[in-house]
Design an enzyme around this catalytic site. Structure first.
Site, PDB file in Angstrom:
ATOM      1  N   HIS A 128       3.310  10.974 -26.769  1.00 19.90           N
ATOM      2  CA  HIS A 128       3.062  11.529 -27.860  1.00 19.90           C
ATOM      3  C   HIS A 128       4.309  12.378 -28.456  1.00 19.90           C
ATOM      4  O   HIS A 128       5.158  12.789 -27.490  1.00 19.90           O
ATOM      5  CB  HIS A 128       1.931  12.730 -27.843  1.00 19.90           C
ATOM      6  CG  HIS A 128       2.125  13.522 -26.747  1.00 19.90           C
ATOM      7  ND1 HIS A 128       1.339  13.066 -25.408  1.00 19.90           N
ATOM      8  CD2 HIS A 128       2.433  14.584 -26.553  1.00 19.90           C
ATOM      9  CE1 HIS A 128       1.655  14.114 -24.660  1.00 19.90           C
ATOM     10  NE2 HIS A 128       2.227  15.070 -25.234  1.00 19.90           N
ATOM     11  N   ASN A 171      11.383  12.968 -16.945  1.00 14.41           N
ATOM     12  CA  ASN A 171      10.758  12.424 -16.048  1.00 14.41           C
ATOM     13  C   ASN A 171      11.622  11.063 -15.312  1.00 14.41           C
ATOM     14  O   ASN A 171      11.611  10.678 -14.114  1.00 14.41           O
ATOM     15  CB  ASN A 171       9.428  11.945 -16.417  1.00 14.41           C
ATOM     16  CG  ASN A 171       8.607  13.214 -16.920  1.00 14.41           C
ATOM     17  OD1 ASN A 171       7.895  13.317 -17.631  1.00 14.41           O
ATOM     18  ND2 ASN A 171       8.528  14.098 -15.882  1.00 14.41           N
ATOM     19  N   ASP A 213       4.952  14.282 -23.310  1.00 19.21           N
ATOM     20  CA  ASP A 213       5.671  14.783 -24.525  1.00 19.21           C
ATOM     21  C   ASP A 213       7.084  14.134 -24.685  1.00 19.21           C
ATOM     22  O   ASP A 213       7.988  14.634 -23.821  1.00 19.21           O
ATOM     23  CB  ASP A 213       6.014  16.471 -24.096  1.00 19.21           C
ATOM     24  CG  ASP A 213       6.372  16.956 -25.360  1.00 19.21           C
ATOM     25  OD1 ASP A 213       7.066  16.409 -25.961  1.00 19.21           O
ATOM     26  OD2 ASP A 213       6.464  18.416 -25.183  1.00 19.21           O
ATOM     27  N   ARG A 260       0.718  -1.195  -0.106  1.00 19.65           N
ATOM     28  CA  ARG A 260       0.093   0.177   0.032  1.00 19.65           C
ATOM     29  C   ARG A 260       0.900   1.064  -0.002  1.00 19.65           C
ATOM     30  O   ARG A 260       0.325   2.350   0.388  1.00 19.65           O
ATOM     31  CB  ARG A 260      -1.140   0.039   1.221  1.00 19.65           C
ATOM     32  CG  ARG A 260      -1.678  -1.189   1.239  1.00 19.65           C
ATOM     33  CD  ARG A 260      -2.438  -1.065   2.594  1.00 19.65           C
ATOM     34  NE  ARG A 260      -3.460  -2.509   2.737  1.00 19.65           N
ATOM     35  CZ  ARG A 260      -4.151  -2.613   3.793  1.00 19.65           C
ATOM     36  NH1 ARG A 260      -4.137  -1.826   4.938  1.00 19.65           N
ATOM     37  NH2 ARG A 260      -5.215  -3.645   3.611  1.00 19.65           N
ATOM     38  N   CYS A 313       0.777  15.521 -14.905  1.00 24.39           N
ATOM     39  CA  CYS A 313       1.166  14.535 -15.823  1.00 24.39           C
ATOM     40  C   CYS A 313       1.757  13.372 -15.334  1.00 24.39           C
ATOM     41  O   CYS A 313       0.990  12.333 -15.316  1.00 24.39           O
ATOM     42  CB  CYS A 313       2.191  15.252 -16.747  1.00 24.39           C
ATOM     43  SG  CYS A 313       1.561  16.549 -17.953  1.00 24.39           S
ATOM     44  N   TYR A 330       4.676  15.917 -30.854  1.00 25.86           N
ATOM     45  CA  TYR A 330       4.176  16.990 -31.425  1.00 25.86           C
ATOM     46  C   TYR A 330       4.503  16.851 -32.866  1.00 25.86           C
ATOM     47  O   TYR A 330       5.641  16.647 -33.359  1.00 25.86           O
ATOM     48  CB  TYR A 330       4.520  18.345 -30.684  1.00 25.86           C
ATOM     49  CG  TYR A 330       3.437  18.465 -29.456  1.00 25.86           C
ATOM     50  CD1 TYR A 330       2.399  18.940 -29.471  1.00 25.86           C
ATOM     51  CD2 TYR A 330       4.142  18.126 -28.081  1.00 25.86           C
ATOM     52  CE1 TYR A 330       1.425  19.216 -28.303  1.00 25.86           C
ATOM     53  CE2 TYR A 330       3.476  18.617 -26.925  1.00 25.86           C
ATOM     54  CZ  TYR A 330       2.206  18.877 -27.109  1.00 25.86           C
ATOM     55  OH  TYR A 330       1.442  18.808 -25.939  1.00 25.86           O
ATOM     56  N   ARG A 341      -0.047  10.104 -17.000  1.00 25.82           N
ATOM     57  CA  ARG A 341      -1.355  10.330 -17.853  1.00 25.82           C
ATOM     58  C   ARG A 341      -1.006  10.663 -19.278  1.00 25.82           C
ATOM     59  O   ARG A 341      -1.626  10.496 -20.367  1.00 25.82           O
ATOM     60  CB  ARG A 341      -2.492  11.256 -17.487  1.00 25.82           C
ATOM     61  CG  ARG A 341      -1.821  12.489 -17.209  1.00 25.82           C
ATOM     62  CD  ARG A 341      -3.027  13.408 -16.800  1.00 25.82           C
ATOM     63  NE  ARG A 341      -2.750  15.122 -16.744  1.00 25.82           N
ATOM     64  CZ  ARG A 341      -2.366  15.652 -17.876  1.00 25.82           C
ATOM     65  NH1 ARG A 341      -2.696  15.375 -19.100  1.00 25.82           N
ATOM     66  NH2 ARG A 341      -2.001  16.974 -17.676  1.00 25.82           N
ATOM     67  N   SER A 342       0.292  11.599 -19.482  1.00 25.51           N
ATOM     68  CA  SER A 342       0.630  12.412 -20.727  1.00 25.51           C
ATOM     69  C   SER A 342       2.216  12.447 -20.547  1.00 25.51           C
ATOM     70  O   SER A 342       2.643  12.746 -19.478  1.00 25.51           O
ATOM     71  CB  SER A 342      -0.130  13.627 -20.825  1.00 25.51           C
ATOM     72  OG  SER A 342       0.423  14.334 -22.113  1.00 25.51           O
TER      73      SER A 342
END
Length: 277
Positions: free
Chosen positions: A219, A189, A181, A139, A158, A221, A178-179
């Site tokens: 993703h 990151n 670049d 946990r 993010c 760009y 979640r997202s």
């Protein structure tokens, strides 16, 4: 070549070769220079694994801004700040208000205190406590995606959750994002959360293990596609060695200067990358 380079190239090729382009969709991001829509090509549910006991996952395709990465990590996880005046770079300026605040995001969430059976603590303090006193718990995790506060965040998180798990004497972690670049933020990151695992492992007298990076929407760009295509054709080098100040034993005592990269051979930096906001 560094394993981080392998995974980065694999991820980029997956997006470029198989990804979905959102040219016909209504998108939120705009290009900072002219305000036009910033479209992307994306892959869903990318999962990359980095064994931190074998190497430090810094790209050699181009240099990672190592000190700025760590400074932002400490800003969020150690200083628990949401004000850009506490940050030594300008990466959050576009989302800051006149006071320097980015709203109830990131560090704000990790500064909140909650009532636990062991006492009143922040999420970070609870993670540190459990890693020392209950390392076999399933946990041990954090989340900064608080739905009550989303409307007061200048940017939704993010990288929003970390799940920690001790395997034997090794601290492992799953970063949920979640997202992402991929050109601008992917290795940024990865390096940050690799450093976080090292910090928490030292704090709890554990060894460092595996970092798993789970990205829902990875993703590239549209204006970044030719840059990425050229980047992944570059030569690669061996991963650098991470050096950590051996005198630092507590999570609270780490500073940017506590970490160094040794034998970091890399290609030149890419300049003038267009920014979507």
């Amino acid at each position: 070549m560094a394993h981080a380079d392998d995974l980065f190239i694999e991820t980029c090729k997956k997006i470029l070769d198989e990804g979905h382009m959102d040219l016909n969709a209504k998108v939120r991001p705009k290009w900072a220079d002219d305000g036009s829509s910033a479209y992307t090509k994306k892959a869903f549910a990318v999962v990359n694994r980095y064994d931190l006991s074998k190497e430090f996952p810094a790209l050699t395709l181009r240099p990672i801004p190592f000190k700025n990465c760590i400074d932002e990590l400490l800003w969020i996880w150690q200083r628990c700040s949401n004000n850009v005046h506490d940050l030594h770079s300008h990466i959050w300026d576009a989302w800051a208000d006149e006071t320097g605040s980015i709203g109830k995001a990131y560090g704000y969430q990790l500064a909140k205190k909650y009532d636990w059976p062991e006492g009143r603590m922040t999420q970070v303090e609870k993670v540190r406590y459990d890693l020392k006193h209950n390392p076999q718990s399933r946990r041990i995790l954090t989340s900064i995606y608080d739905f009550n506060d989303l409307n007061e965040m200048h940017l939704y998180p993010c990288a929003y959750s970390m799940t920690f798990n001790v395997v034997g004497n090794k601290l492992c972690g799953i970063l949920h994002q979640r997202s992402n670049d991929v050109l601008v933020a992917n290795n940024w990151n990865v390096v940050q959360y690799a450093i976080l695992l090292h910090m928490l492992a030292i704090d709890a007298n554990l060894e460092v293990g595996e970092l798993v990076h789970v990205i829902a929407d990875a993703h590239i760009y549209d204006r970044h596609i030719p840059i990425v295509d050229e980047l992944i054709k570059r030569p690669t080098f061996k991963a650098p060695k991470l050096l950590i100040d051996p005198d630092v034993k507590s999570f609270d005592d780490f500073q940017v200067s506590s970490f160094q990269l040794e034998d970091y051979q890399h290609n030149p930096q890419i300049k003038g990358i267009p920014v979507a906001v």
